[in-house]
Design an enzyme around this catalytic site. Structure first.
Site, short mmCIF file in Angstrom:
data_model
loop_
_atom_site.label_atom_id
_atom_site.label_comp_id
_atom_site.label_asym_id
_atom_site.label_seq_id
_atom_site.Cartn_x
_atom_site.Cartn_y
_atom_site.Cartn_z
N GLU A 50 43.66 63.06 23.92
CA GLU A 50 43.44 63.57 22.57
C GLU A 50 42.28 62.85 21.90
O GLU A 50 41.42 63.48 21.26
CB GLU A 50 44.70 63.44 21.72
CG GLU A 50 44.54 64.01 20.32
CD GLU A 50 45.82 64.01 19.52
OE1 GLU A 50 45.84 64.66 18.44
OE2 GLU A 50 46.81 63.37 19.94
N HIS B 168 59.17 61.72 17.62
CA HIS B 168 58.65 63.02 18.04
C HIS B 168 59.74 64.06 17.84
O HIS B 168 60.76 64.05 18.54
CB HIS B 168 58.22 62.95 19.50
CG HIS B 168 57.44 64.16 19.95
ND1 HIS B 168 57.26 65.28 19.17
CD2 HIS B 168 56.81 64.43 21.14
CE1 HIS B 168 56.55 66.18 19.82
NE2 HIS B 168 56.27 65.68 21.02
N PHE C 71 54.10 70.46 26.03
CA PHE C 71 54.45 70.76 27.42
C PHE C 71 54.28 72.26 27.62
O PHE C 71 54.57 73.07 26.75
CB PHE C 71 55.91 70.39 27.70
CG PHE C 71 56.14 68.92 27.99
CD1 PHE C 71 55.13 68.00 27.87
CD2 PHE C 71 57.40 68.49 28.38
CE1 PHE C 71 55.35 66.65 28.15
CE2 PHE C 71 57.63 67.15 28.67
CZ PHE C 71 56.61 66.23 28.54
#
Length: 408
Positions: A308, A334, A395
């Site tokens: 990222e 998360h 994902f």
């Protein structure tokens, strides 16, 4: 269709490990606090996790609680707050109100309980299917809030609620609805789900000295992600409608883009991330240097963070050192399918308040993550902040970038 295609955010609602009150949760976030602590499940190693502390079941009468589970209750708590914040409802035309909800796993606790009952030889509860189905939270919101327009659920793992926000804005611009309720929810802190994540070997072990520091995005000693739960919802309207109805526009959802890596189920891909970033900026009519803050996906995985950062460095080029970057997952974990919405909410508050939240758990940077304006420890003032973005990279390879602009 009205004359303006700008989409404004007129309501915000939250249910998070940092709290439900926007001012209180923001103050904790800016101070560098973390809601991550130890969590135990019989027969499993302890994990670091961030849990919502409010009694989310209280949003429904006791009789109705039987047919819902934690994920739906949390969604309803946050969505009602967003509607109240906007001053909406009851709807003038409920068929012109749409709901766009993102979640990764839906009714995880119901599925967990049903399998536990089955394998123990007990009766599986008769409401297991309608309670656990991935669109159960959206169905409950529609029922409780009388939303009769399109009611859609997006399930693209960690990008689910970011995709829901993007699609809600598109629906408004196309004139399909006049009001859009959009956001996401996730409640996966159950024994079965935790065991599955442990088997994947992506969870960070609890920090020995301080469990609150278990999630350390961009740090050289990061060790994996920390699970969290929560919900965030937005009320969106076209500019002309919002102004005509006297609503306060908190920020603009200026642009968005969705891409797919088509490269690997779990490993990130810089090319795919850059495609989403580039197209989101183009949709907003902005250049990279116009954007002053990025709420990064930043999960604290060994593979994910450098990719990222590389995508941001390459696209921002000489403007990269001035781009302020943080991952708020260090404070609340998360949230998987809810992550995009919760982190978009922080991004809106950053624009609204002229402040940038920090990556709370990180004290030093991995050399692979340098070259950007990381905000560590505590938040900082950013009075001139006009445009900001929020990244959600999932994902399955789905990437979503959302660009927000300050309401002037």
């Amino acid at each position: 269709m009205t004359t303006s295609s700008r989409v404004g955010i007129v309501g915000l609602g939250l249910s998070s490990p940092l709290g439900a009150d926007l001012d209180g949760a923001w103050a904790r976030l800016m101070a560098g606090e973390s809601a991550i602590g130890l969590m135990s499940f019989e027969g499993l190693p302890d994990i670091a996790a961030a849990r919502v502390q409010e009694d989310v079941a209280a949003v429904l009468p006791k009789l109705q609680q039987v047919g819902t589970e934690r994920v739906s209750q949390m969604a309803l708590a946050a969505a009602r707050r967003s509607i109240d914040d906007a001053g909406c409802g009851p709807w003038a035309d409920a068929e012109r109100v749409g709901l766009y909800l993102g979640t990764g796993m839906g009714g995880a606790s119901t599925i967990d309980s049903a399998y536990a009952a089955l394998y123990a030889g007990r009766r599986v509860p008769p409401l297991t299917v309608p309670t656990s189905m991935v669109n159960a939270a959206a169905a409950q919101l529609a029922l409780q809030c009388q939303i009769r327009g399109p009611v859609l659920t997006y399930a693209v793992a960690c990008a689910s609620s970011a995709a829901a926000l993007a699609e809600a804005a598109h629906a408004l611009r196309r004139g399909e609805v006049d009001v859009a309720i959009a956001g996401g929810v996730e409640a996966v802190l159950t024994k079965g789900t935790v065991a599955a994540w442990q088997a994947l070997r992506t969870l960070a072990p609890p920090h020995e000295a301080d469990p609150a520091r278990s999630c350390r995005p961009f740090s050289p000693d990061r060790a994996g992600l920390v699970l969290g739960e929560g919900a965030a919802f937005f009320v969106l309207q076209r500019e002309d409608d919002a102004l005509r109805e006297g609503r306060r526009i908190r920020a603009w959802l200026a642009g968005s883009a969705i891409s797919c890596d088509a490269a690997h189920l779990t490993n990130p891909d810089q090319r795919g991330q850059m495609a989403a970033l580039r197209r989101a900026l183009a949709a907003a009519g902005l250049q990279p240097a116009d954007v002053g803050y990025c709420n990064a996906h930043g999960t604290a995985t060994v593979a994910g963070d450098p990719v990222e950062c590389a995508a941001l460095r390459e696209l921002w080029a000489e403007a990269a050192p001035a781009l302020r970057v943080s991952s708020t997952k260090a404070a609340h974990g998360h949230m998987l399918g809810a992550a995009g919405a919760v982190e978009a909410l922080w991004t809106v508050l950053a624009l609204e308040r002229g402040e940038i939240p920090p990556t709370a758990g990180t004290q030093a940077l991995d050399p692979a993550c340098t070259g950007l304006g990381h905000v560590l420890g505590q938040g900082e003032r950013a009075a001139g902040l006009r445009h900001a973005l929020s990244n959600s990279f999932a994902f399955g390879g789905t990437n979503v970038s959302l660009v927000f602009s300050k309401a002037e």
